[in-house]
Scaffold this active site. Sequence first.
Site, PDB file in Angstrom:
ATOM      1  N   LYS A 148       0.828  -1.204   0.000  1.00 22.46           N
ATOM      2  CA  LYS A 148       0.000   0.000   0.000  1.00 22.46           C
ATOM      3  C   LYS A 148       0.865   1.258   0.000  1.00 22.46           C
ATOM      4  O   LYS A 148       0.681   2.160  -0.820  1.00 22.46           O
ATOM      5  CB  LYS A 148      -0.933  -0.003   1.224  1.00 22.46           C
ATOM      6  CG  LYS A 148      -1.928   1.158   1.213  1.00 22.46           C
ATOM      7  CD  LYS A 148      -2.754   1.214   2.490  1.00 22.46           C
ATOM      8  CE  LYS A 148      -3.599  -0.010   2.709  1.00 22.46           C
ATOM      9  NZ  LYS A 148      -4.815  -0.040   1.865  1.00 22.46           N
TER      10      LYS A 148
ATOM     11  N   ARG B  54      -3.331   2.435   8.196  1.00 29.92           N
ATOM     12  CA  ARG B  54      -3.600   1.162   7.495  1.00 29.92           C
ATOM     13  C   ARG B  54      -2.380   0.261   7.483  1.00 29.92           C
ATOM     14  O   ARG B  54      -1.243   0.720   7.495  1.00 29.92           O
ATOM     15  CB  ARG B  54      -3.989   1.434   6.038  1.00 29.92           C
ATOM     16  CG  ARG B  54      -5.261   2.219   5.852  1.00 29.92           C
ATOM     17  CD  ARG B  54      -5.454   2.507   4.363  1.00 29.92           C
ATOM     18  NE  ARG B  54      -6.449   3.526   4.112  1.00 29.92           N
ATOM     19  CZ  ARG B  54      -7.662   3.254   3.632  1.00 29.92           C
ATOM     20  NH1 ARG B  54      -8.008   2.018   3.370  1.00 29.92           N
ATOM     21  NH2 ARG B  54      -8.516   4.248   3.422  1.00 29.92           N
TER      22      ARG B  54
ATOM     23  N   GLY C 182      -7.422  -7.763   3.483  1.00 29.94           N
ATOM     24  CA  GLY C 182      -8.415  -7.909   4.534  1.00 29.94           C
ATOM     25  C   GLY C 182      -7.941  -8.684   5.743  1.00 29.94           C
ATOM     26  O   GLY C 182      -8.702  -8.934   6.676  1.00 29.94           O
TER      27      GLY C 182
ATOM     28  N   MET D  69      -5.398  -7.857   7.855  1.00 35.58           N
ATOM     29  CA  MET D  69      -4.946  -7.066   9.002  1.00 35.58           C
ATOM     30  C   MET D  69      -5.903  -5.895   9.227  1.00 35.58           C
ATOM     31  O   MET D  69      -6.954  -5.810   8.623  1.00 35.58           O
ATOM     32  CB  MET D  69      -3.506  -6.621   8.786  1.00 35.58           C
ATOM     33  CG  MET D  69      -2.545  -7.812   8.910  1.00 35.58           C
ATOM     34  SD  MET D  69      -0.847  -7.391   8.534  1.00 35.58           S
ATOM     35  CE  MET D  69      -0.910  -7.067   6.791  1.00 35.58           C
TER      36      MET D  69
ATOM     37  N   ARG E  11      -2.739  -1.364  -6.651  1.00 35.28           N
ATOM     38  CA  ARG E  11      -1.922  -2.579  -6.528  1.00 35.28           C
ATOM     39  C   ARG E  11      -2.210  -3.460  -7.735  1.00 35.28           C
ATOM     40  O   ARG E  11      -3.202  -3.252  -8.440  1.00 35.28           O
ATOM     41  CB  ARG E  11      -2.234  -3.330  -5.231  1.00 35.28           C
ATOM     42  CG  ARG E  11      -3.679  -3.781  -5.154  1.00 35.28           C
ATOM     43  CD  ARG E  11      -3.989  -4.425  -3.796  1.00 35.28           C
ATOM     44  NE  ARG E  11      -5.425  -4.721  -3.697  1.00 35.28           N
ATOM     45  CZ  ARG E  11      -6.055  -4.962  -2.583  1.00 35.28           C
ATOM     46  NH1 ARG E  11      -5.413  -4.907  -1.429  1.00 35.28           N
ATOM     47  NH2 ARG E  11      -7.345  -5.250  -2.553  1.00 35.28           N
TER      48      ARG E  11
ATOM     49  N   HIS F  34      -2.219 -43.948  -3.723  1.00 37.49           N
ATOM     50  CA  HIS F  34      -2.622 -44.538  -4.998  1.00 37.49           C
ATOM     51  C   HIS F  34      -3.770 -43.755  -5.623  1.00 37.49           C
ATOM     52  O   HIS F  34      -3.728 -43.370  -6.789  1.00 37.49           O
ATOM     53  CB  HIS F  34      -3.020 -46.002  -4.778  1.00 37.49           C
ATOM     54  CG  HIS F  34      -3.482 -46.681  -6.021  1.00 37.49           C
ATOM     55  ND1 HIS F  34      -4.814 -46.791  -6.359  1.00 37.49           N
ATOM     56  CD2 HIS F  34      -2.786 -47.253  -7.029  1.00 37.49           C
ATOM     57  CE1 HIS F  34      -4.913 -47.426  -7.518  1.00 37.49           C
ATOM     58  NE2 HIS F  34      -3.691 -47.714  -7.947  1.00 37.49           N
TER      59      HIS F  34
ATOM     60  N   ARG G  21       3.424 -47.196 -17.547  1.00 36.45           N
ATOM     61  CA  ARG G  21       3.457 -48.284 -16.558  1.00 36.45           C
ATOM     62  C   ARG G  21       2.802 -49.512 -17.164  1.00 36.45           C
ATOM     63  O   ARG G  21       1.745 -49.398 -17.778  1.00 36.45           O
ATOM     64  CB  ARG G  21       2.664 -47.884 -15.313  1.00 36.45           C
ATOM     65  CG  ARG G  21       3.374 -46.921 -14.394  1.00 36.45           C
ATOM     66  CD  ARG G  21       2.439 -46.471 -13.275  1.00 36.45           C
ATOM     67  NE  ARG G  21       1.511 -45.499 -13.831  1.00 36.45           N
ATOM     68  CZ  ARG G  21       1.512 -44.202 -13.517  1.00 36.45           C
ATOM     69  NH1 ARG G  21       2.353 -43.741 -12.631  1.00 36.45           N
ATOM     70  NH2 ARG G  21       0.656 -43.379 -14.067  1.00 36.45           N
TER      71      ARG G  21
ATOM     72  N   ARG H 281       8.017 -48.741 -18.851  1.00 38.51           N
ATOM     73  CA  ARG H 281       8.662 -49.285 -17.658  1.00 38.51           C
ATOM     74  C   ARG H 281       8.267 -50.749 -17.489  1.00 38.51           C
ATOM     75  O   ARG H 281       7.082 -51.086 -17.515  1.00 38.51           O
ATOM     76  CB  ARG H 281       8.226 -48.506 -16.419  1.00 38.51           C
ATOM     77  CG  ARG H 281       8.876 -49.028 -15.149  1.00 38.51           C
ATOM     78  CD  ARG H 281       8.541 -48.183 -13.945  1.00 38.51           C
ATOM     79  NE  ARG H 281       7.165 -48.383 -13.524  1.00 38.51           N
ATOM     80  CZ  ARG H 281       6.592 -47.708 -12.540  1.00 38.51           C
ATOM     81  NH1 ARG H 281       7.259 -46.768 -11.895  1.00 38.51           N
ATOM     82  NH2 ARG H 281       5.339 -47.925 -12.196  1.00 38.51           N
TER      83      ARG H 281
ATOM     84  N   GLU I 114      15.300 -43.933  -8.528  1.00 36.75           N
ATOM     85  CA  GLU I 114      14.217 -43.725  -7.561  1.00 36.75           C
ATOM     86  C   GLU I 114      14.589 -44.237  -6.176  1.00 36.75           C
ATOM     87  O   GLU I 114      13.752 -44.259  -5.285  1.00 36.75           O
ATOM     88  CB  GLU I 114      12.924 -44.368  -8.048  1.00 36.75           C
ATOM     89  CG  GLU I 114      13.041 -45.846  -8.385  1.00 36.75           C
ATOM     90  CD  GLU I 114      11.752 -46.431  -8.986  1.00 36.75           C
ATOM     91  OE1 GLU I 114      10.679 -45.887  -8.746  1.00 36.75           O
ATOM     92  OE2 GLU I 114      11.857 -47.447  -9.710  1.00 36.75           O
TER      93      GLU I 114
ATOM     94  N   SER J  15      15.706 -41.815 -15.615  1.00 40.40           N
ATOM     95  CA  SER J  15      14.467 -41.087 -15.375  1.00 40.40           C
ATOM     96  C   SER J  15      14.246 -41.068 -13.868  1.00 40.40           C
ATOM     97  O   SER J  15      14.156 -42.117 -13.230  1.00 40.40           O
ATOM     98  CB  SER J  15      13.301 -41.770 -16.089  1.00 40.40           C
ATOM     99  OG  SER J  15      12.117 -41.061 -15.829  1.00 40.40           O
TER     100      SER J  15
ATOM    101  N   CYS K 241       9.956 -38.627 -14.158  1.00 40.61           N
ATOM    102  CA  CYS K 241       8.611 -39.127 -14.437  1.00 40.61           C
ATOM    103  C   CYS K 241       7.802 -39.276 -13.165  1.00 40.61           C
ATOM    104  O   CYS K 241       6.755 -39.887 -13.159  1.00 40.61           O
ATOM    105  CB  CYS K 241       8.668 -40.438 -15.211  1.00 40.61           C
ATOM    106  SG  CYS K 241       9.447 -41.771 -14.278  1.00 40.61           S
TER     107      CYS K 241
ATOM    108  N   TYR L 111      14.070 -33.630 -20.018  1.00 42.66           N
ATOM    109  CA  TYR L 111      12.613 -33.512 -20.088  1.00 42.66           C
ATOM    110  C   TYR L 111      11.978 -33.759 -18.731  1.00 42.66           C
ATOM    111  O   TYR L 111      12.597 -34.325 -17.829  1.00 42.66           O
ATOM    112  CB  TYR L 111      12.029 -34.491 -21.119  1.00 42.66           C
ATOM    113  CG  TYR L 111      12.164 -35.943 -20.737  1.00 42.66           C
ATOM    114  CD1 TYR L 111      11.203 -36.562 -19.935  1.00 42.66           C
ATOM    115  CD2 TYR L 111      13.251 -36.699 -21.166  1.00 42.66           C
ATOM    116  CE1 TYR L 111      11.329 -37.884 -19.564  1.00 42.66           C
ATOM    117  CE2 TYR L 111      13.382 -38.027 -20.795  1.00 42.66           C
ATOM    118  CZ  TYR L 111      12.421 -38.615 -19.984  1.00 42.66           C
ATOM    119  OH  TYR L 111      12.548 -39.930 -19.609  1.00 42.66           O
TER     120      TYR L 111
END
Lengths: 918, 918
Positions: A54, A123, A132, A134, A378, A494, A600, A656, A784, A803, A870, A890
């Site tokens: 502000k 303010r 809103g 404070m 703002r 899952h 998968r 995979r 992994e 990957s 992945c 990627y």
Amino acid sequence: MMEQMEMEKITTKRTKKPRKPASDQVKLSKKVIYFFGNKKTDGGKELLSEMGGKGAGLGEMTRIGLPVPPGFVLSTRLCSLYRKEKKLSAPLVKEIRKAVEKLESMTGTRFGDPSNPLLLSVRSGAAVSMPGMMETILNLGLNEKTAEGLAKLTGNECFAYDSYRRFLQMFGDVVLGIDSRAFEKKLGEEKRKAGVDDDAKLPLSSLRKLAGEFKTLMTATTPPPLEGEGQGEGEILLEDVHWQLYQAIGAVFASWDIPRAAEYRRIHNIPDDLGTAVTVQTMVFGNMGEDSASGVAFTRNPATGEKRVYGEFLVNAQGEDVVAGTRDPLPLSRMRDWNPSSYAELLEVCDLLEKHYLDMQDVEFTVQKGNFWMLQCRRGKRTGKSAARIAVEMAKEGLITKEEAVLRLSPEQLSGMLHNQVDPSAHKEILAEGLPASPGAASGHIVFHPERAVAWSAQGKKVLLVRPETSPEDIGGMHAAQGILTSRGGMTSHAAVVTRGMGKCCIVGCFDLTVHLDENRCEIKGEKFPEGTLLTLDGTTGEVLRGTVSTIKGEFSTEARELLQWADTFRTLKVRANADLPEDAAVARKFGAEGIGLCRTEHMFFGEDRILAVRRLIIANNPEARRSAVQEILPMQRNDFMGILRHMDGLPVTIRLLDPPLHEFLPRQKEDIEELAKTLGLTLEAAESLVDRMREANPMLGHRGCRLGITHSEIYEMQVEAIIEAACLLQTKENVRVIPEIMIPLVADAAEVKILRSRVDSVAQRVMDRYSCSLDYTVGTMIELPRAALVADEIAEQMDFFSFGTNDLTQTTYGISRDDAASFMPAYEEKKIFVTDPFASIDEKGVGKLMAIAVELGRKTKKQLKIGICGEHGGDPASVAFCHKLGLDYVSCSPYRVAVARLAAAQAALRSAGPIKK
Amino acid sequence: MMEQMEMEKITTKRTKKPRKPASDQVKLSKKVIYFFGNKKTDGGKELLSEMGGKGAGLGEMTRIGLPVPPGFVLSTRLCSLYRKEKKLSAPLVKEIRKAVEKLESMTGTRFGDPSNPLLLSVRSGAAVSMPGMMETILNLGLNEKTAEGLAKLTGNECFAYDSYRRFLQMFGDVVLGIDSRAFEKKLGEEKRKAGVDDDAKLPLSSLRKLAGEFKTLMTATTPPPLEGEGQGEGEILLEDVHWQLYQAIGAVFASWDIPRAAEYRRIHNIPDDLGTAVTVQTMVFGNMGEDSASGVAFTRNPATGEKRVYGEFLVNAQGEDVVAGTRDPLPLSRMRDWNPSSYAELLEVCDLLEKHYLDMQDVEFTVQKGNFWMLQCRRGKRTGKSAARIAVEMAKEGLITKEEAVLRLSPEQLSGMLHNQVDPSAHKEILAEGLPASPGAASGHIVFHPERAVAWSAQGKKVLLVRPETSPEDIGGMHAAQGILTSRGGMTSHAAVVTRGMGKCCIVGCFDLTVHLDENRCEIKGEKFPEGTLLTLDGTTGEVLRGTVSTIKGEFSTEARELLQWADTFRTLKVRANADLPEDAAVARKFGAEGIGLCRTEHMFFGEDRILAVRRLIIANNPEARRSAVQEILPMQRNDFMGILRHMDGLPVTIRLLDPPLHEFLPRQKEDIEELAKTLGLTLEAAESLVDRMREANPMLGHRGCRLGITHSEIYEMQVEAIIEAACLLQTKENVRVIPEIMIPLVADAAEVKILRSRVDSVAQRVMDRYSCSLDYTVGTMIELPRAALVADEIAEQMDFFSFGTNDLTQTTYGISRDDAASFMPAYEEKKIFVTDPFASIDEKGVGKLMAIAVELGRKTKKQLKIGICGEHGGDPASVAFCHKLGLDYVSCSPYRVAVARLAAAQAALRSAGPIKK
């Protein structure tokens, strides 16, 4: 100009030992009060973190010549000091007094002078917008005498006493902590007595009476906790306008810590030590009569992005009234009739501000007796649709570059466009809340068994599948359902992972829900819900709603599509999708996927036509029997692979090999085991013993992934045969350009991949020879497990690509099972142990360090090693940025996140390239 | 001297393009044939890896002037070449011929000359001893003519034809691959016909006949696979002595790959590419009549260590006969009577060899017509008891230093001394084999329920607890049992870890065993065993034996104790023990523990007197109820801690706060849940739902460790209170020197320890104030998750010490659950994916890298940070050495491994200090 005021002076004068720790001194020896007014300012947007949003906006507007009432800003740095010391220091009080004197001389008024009183607003305003959250106090400087004086001065007693009673009400609430309902009650009584329904219509007598009653309320209360020189030392000194000011400033600083503000920061990850600035500004009044007004405006439409000033205003009202909803504000278009010149001034200011800030602005203004004043500006919040349109149009208008435009749409806004939403205007009754696992909204009849979901759905019913948790064998039911609700599980359980992949709404970890599968009902907070009950799930918020609540369908706007095309020209990271089925691959391609990063194969084992063969494979106790069982599956897998490879003609597809432990393919319920025994010709005892023997204590760390490939070589050999056959058939018979990438999961050691790679190559060669076909297939591995990252140099010797499977890598690095985390994650988030959920955004310190090690070691062995990700993180913008930084080739994510990842990848590239040229 | 022969010449002469890859050339351009004889040698013990153990020993003995028949050694490097090319190259054959010529000129004999034939032995010998694993051919050079000649020359036809038929038998078996039973059968027939029971007593006619029959057997067979210049090109050329020699050399090289040798290497972790050398040596004959003999001797007693030459000999026999068991050899003491001068020569040689090698030697000798010859010397294998005595006595004799003595006893030998053993002379019937989880032997009545184990044991019965697997609630039964047998689980399953801690024998993962808990019986390979059946477990081998088999009690010898005292003066690593109970602490102290490195507190929660309170704690759904439940446990825990702290007066005790997930304290069986419902006043449904809700998919990665401390702060606060109260009471009332170290488990982030440390400190301060007592307590954390290692710098800011929990760290780094690994670990070991089990020895490449990161980061923050290890690896010598290398302060292991760790720590320190001075 305001003279430089040093924090050091303020804090050290009163203490005998002025020495503070060096770090404190460094922080404090800076300017802490910034003045603005009369087209001059001590600072503007460059001092955002000091002056708050502000204050910086007011300073900036002052600087560019807009009509802003003068005022001053107390630095955010004073906030933390105040929070520690619970008072304003005497030197600071003196400086504030000086600043007030400067305002007096500038406005020709005097603070507390009944003949021409200086009135102030106080303010809050942090560097990050917390709308809103404070506190604010207006009309400060009014007391018995100045109220009377203001009445005389303006000739408007109603205005003066309306302002006075508003001040008392705000001060009582904010500074003295009096329950605001006490004031509202009295106000209500007076309106009833006077027979009016609008505050603005209260007669003077009522207003005067209210002021008196409010003061009685306030003096009856316990003194405020504030104390200190010039601050009343615990007394209530309502007639002392300086006391008012110091108390108000303190209260606004203190409001940084009120619960709703703290909660807002927690949700939005705003640091607690940021602090708020306090802006003290000369009041202008929109409630000075019918020639006065207050209003709010957006320089473009925040919902649609349309280039037209949009907003509301209210005649004879203060700003608060416009948003409070007690009176109905008018659309801005009506302002032209009410005061054409003010309206023209507003439009001009909006245009100027957009050209200055190069973005859509959200402003507040007040017209006082025909004079137009700006009170705030703002960056305007906007919907995704609006953000895209504004960005594209501003780029086309030449205000910003395409690069900047691409940075203007947040990936989450883009993603949000795709999901159905609960109609915000619809009535909703929240039954329970869970974790918002997959966004979107869906209504339907609840069912508790996957088969029922399939059956009902086949009859055309919309169903919601409600389970304690889901497992791979529920996949059919999950496909059939509109949405999924589970009582257990976390954000990467899952159910959560699979539904995000399907772009289907899902709520997990809903602890108020108990599912009684046997009795075909569930219970929420004691209320029973039988099968078939209609509910609505809001996967965006995690809310479970009663009945059918209307929803709005999501899609990308034209501008969003255009922005994405621009984004593609800036990014270096490729974006692929995780897809197990040809349909998913088609969706992925539609969203711009440049390949499949994870296909998968286990889902392919669950089909009704093959699960029996899979189970025969499991009970086979010699390689021969296993080979015969897998041979039954081979043609079906080949078909699956042909479907996906055909859809991805010309693009790489990473497949995979089987990952989950074999026991996932066995039933768990007694009846199903009986069925199993029957089908396989086993005694029930033998079947139970089989299921029991296969059970694992920690299946996540069990006999799965490449461990299965090592012990059950027939499975991987069959899968490789199916992949290579599929590829050969497509290449030779259908002229499809196939780029299969075979991926080995759960590798921990180079010896594993050495054995498996040679098996893969020998099967592949055999098949290619059979088809007289030469393929460009590659073989790589998931990274992994922490150990895979740590020995990545050795693994890279055997592999063509890596990957990152960051789901499992996060689970093992943290030692947290995503299926079990729901019981302690809320506490971890509440206590800020996890600032962000490591399953949502890559934990850069831990998991990220392992990734960096793997990239470094892997590329040390093979400079050109292709590396992707992945895990679920591939669709998370922060994680995409991290992957860009790591130099990955990627990211791969669920089809519905592909566009998000494209945008995030472009933004990461643009941000890492340094400041954007205008 | 033998002229230098270059491998390069041998391998490249016949190819047109002599260029080989540079690395090959480097390997090959070296000497490959080493000659020894007439007190000169091309090499001795310094060429162990080239000449193999046997060859190096012969060279060395030649060098120091012992009577060794001359010969030559073909380098181990030729072995891998032979294994690849399956033949000897022509240049090599020429070099061999030259070496034979040199032998001829040295001995005055000629190879293949009937008038004075050179006869040879061809033996294997790798750098690492693989006794009896590979092939040997003696008496080579005999054929129809030379046999006749030998008969004439020696005037001993029986000797000549006995030697000839022996040669044919060995050659037929080893080179031609004829089943040795065919020869044995014919030999048996002849003995029956001649009416003798001893080979040596066969009349000449039988011997001649046998030679003929053997030759018929051999020429009837398919030609051997060998071919190549001078090697017969596939024909059988038995009369050609050179052909004999080349074939024999090839067969001995090839015997590196016979299954028993490969298996031996697998078991003993001997690299496959090491290869064997071949020693070709002039024959001397112990079977030349009653004035000849063969024998084996140890320079000291290999079983007891007594300083006296120990061994056996056989008159008129070849070496093979001494060990074959077909004739009963005589003790060496009898040699004095038979031939005093040879006996004296043997004693002298033994003394000389010990002084030369500075270690006990195992030698082979032959007396040929009164002349004493040495055929072999090598380091003698010995029992632990013998090793300790020899080391101590040699040090005292001044032969070796104390440092060397300490290096002479292997930690495993030391450990083996402690365990009861199945009496090797007892008859045993093996019912099944499992994993040898905890060594020792025990007999008892099998029981299937822990309560039964406790009850029967209380009646004085010895019991074995047989379970599918064990869990913490079985602990009472495990204590009561003599040994544990489980059908599931791996080397670090609960049963394995706990029993090793108890020093109690245990077999796990016995897959032939099925336990029917309901029916109170088990089944092994179809045979049913009811409760009460007597069995014996051999935890050292993993064998399950029928009935009671007698056992021998284990303990440390006096010399072992003395060695350990020496060891303590050399090590820098401290050694602590893992102990949960005062009794264990006492044992640990007895074995020399310098503190407790891990006192698990969860076992304390299972006592009958407290489990109810624990369960009340679990069902409590507010902090008040939880606090009241834990308050019941507090006095008992305090008592536990007092017991341990008292025993460890003056030594540090690291107490780990509660680690396992709470559901471990709930029952699993239906009946027990009913019982639970009754005790807690719940409906059965509610109790079942509770148990179900608490269930975790992967408890290892679940709501446990410090996560429990965060969510259920009452538990840790109670535990800290109990620890500090116990310490204050002991310090103030009993004047015990207490050094409590409070350890927080399963930490992944600095924020966790920050919160918990401040809670610990505030509780501790409160208690110390109450007792007006000041304690030197410290607070540290387990490093048992990869992430903890990766952010160790941040964690160290909050902590006084680290303790590596390498069990869990290995599980999470590898992503392998120790409870589930048994299903694939055998395949992993067989395929050499795991050269060593990472749960037995720290995986230095992966887990070790994380440990190194943690040490480096932790000490970057706090230079003096105390770091230890309390995982199972703390008692593994290789891991202890790694911990020494990492610079840890201490290792902690089960009480029964403390002495092993002390020795291993000393050896690590001595080895890292560089070569030992003599």
